[in-house]
Write an enzyme that holds these catalytic residues in place. Structure first.
Site, PDB file in Angstrom:
ATOM      1  CE  LYS A 179      -3.498   2.403   2.713  1.00  0.00           C
ATOM      2  NZ  LYS A 179      -4.473   2.310   3.806  1.00  0.00           N
ATOM      3  CE  LYS A 232      -5.918   1.887  -0.338  1.00  0.00           C
ATOM      4  NZ  LYS A 232      -6.352   1.909   1.021  1.00  0.00           N
TER       5      LYS A 232
END
Ligand code: PBG
Length: 307
Positions: A179, A232
């Protein structure tokens, strides 16, 4: 003939819809920067989920906006917290719908950071206990999958141990493994009311310049017991999705985040892009890069277009 030779397929079941649940009754408050997305009270959410299940969408991921926030993120692991209540209500009404819960503290802390603040900084290890308690409370409420998004080191192992000890051996962990500290979370922070009140998240989220580090992060999470992994954001990081697909056999998710959604939406509203085609092309490209499933605010539109 194109159908016959197509390499990448996209189905409603490949999409997971993020939803925001808030206190109250009959609340359906549109999020300014994310047209068509709402903060919903539990009654409205339950009705929404019945529709989502009917569309054949793969599942939902829940984010909570608590009644009040504090330094200790108490709302995150409260057995009668907003997400815990919502999971129970949704599973009661739509038992077959896969319900994923986002495990993080930023929606529950008054300072908006994802962990406990010690001496002006997020304390990694002190935060692990909070995350474990939250994940166990989600599982106890009936969550099918828990998804830690905080990016603390060692949290997958801590959560796995906590779940096992509480009797939830069969609850899988979807780890937000790679992330990035991304500008594209901007609209989400309005939706979840979770913008950090000081500093930023760069001490725990990843530098957009690093690719090898993402693979290292994913490898660590798998070693700690992650059942599924996530990259992400999605579109600016298709190379990372591809690299993760080639290196690891675990189920791989990608999150088409709020900013990706809002950019497409804004362009479409200006008449600069065809919305339907942009939805299908963006999601197909994320699948082509190697994601098995996609968390996307376009899940319902995609399901309608594909249906
Ligand atoms: C919580 C969390 C965030 C997102 C998912 N979980 C925000 C953040 O890290 O600031 C972003 C999702 C999106 O932008 O759609 N930590």
């Amino acid at each position: 003939m194109r159908d016959l030779v197509r390499e990448t397929r996209l189905e409603p079941g490949d999409c997971v819809l993020p939803l925001f649940v808030c206190p109250g009754e009959e609340v359906r408050r549109e999020i300014n920067s994310m047209p068509g997305n709402y903060q919903m009270s539990i009654d409205v959410l339950v009705r929404e989920c019945e529709q989502v299940a009917e569309l054949g969408i793969g599942g939902i991921i829940l984010f909570g906006i608590p009644v009040s926030k504090d330094e200790e993120a108490s709302g995150a692991h409260d057995e009668s917290g907003i997400v815990q209540q919502a999971v129970r209500a949704v599973k009661r009404a739509s038992s077959k719908l896969i319900v994923i819960t986002d495990v993080c503290n930023c929606e529950y802390t008054s300072h908006g950071h994802c962990g406990k603040i010690v001496d002006g900084d997020v304390d990694n290890d002190a935060t692990l206990e909070w995350l474990t308690r939250a994940a166990v409370s989600h599982a106890r409420s009936g969550a099918d999958i828990v998804a830690p998004s905080d990016m603390m080191d060692g949290r997958v192992e801590a959560i796995r141990n906590g779940l096992d000890a509480a009797g939830f051996k069969n609850t899988p962990i979807l780890s937000y493994a790679a992330k990035y500290a991304s500008v594209f979370y901007g609209p989400f922070r309005e939706a979840a009311e979770s913008a950090p009140q000081f500093g930023d998240r760069r001490s725990y989220q990843m530098d957009p310049a690093n690719a090898r580090e993402a693979l290292r992060e994913i490898e660590l999470d798998l070693e700690e017991g992650a059942d599924m992994i996530m990259v992400k954001p999605a579109m600016p990081y298709l190379d990372i999705i591809r690299a993760a697909r080639e290196r690891f056999d675990a189920p791989l998710a990608a999150y088409q985040v709020s900013g990706e959604f809002s950019m497409i939406m804004a362009a479409a509203r200006n008449g600069w892009l065809d919305l339907d085609r942009a939805i299908l092309e963006s999601l197909t490209s994320i699948r082509r890069a190697g994601a098995d499933f996609i968390l996307t605010y376009f899940a319902k539109d995609a399901a309608r277009l594909l249906g």
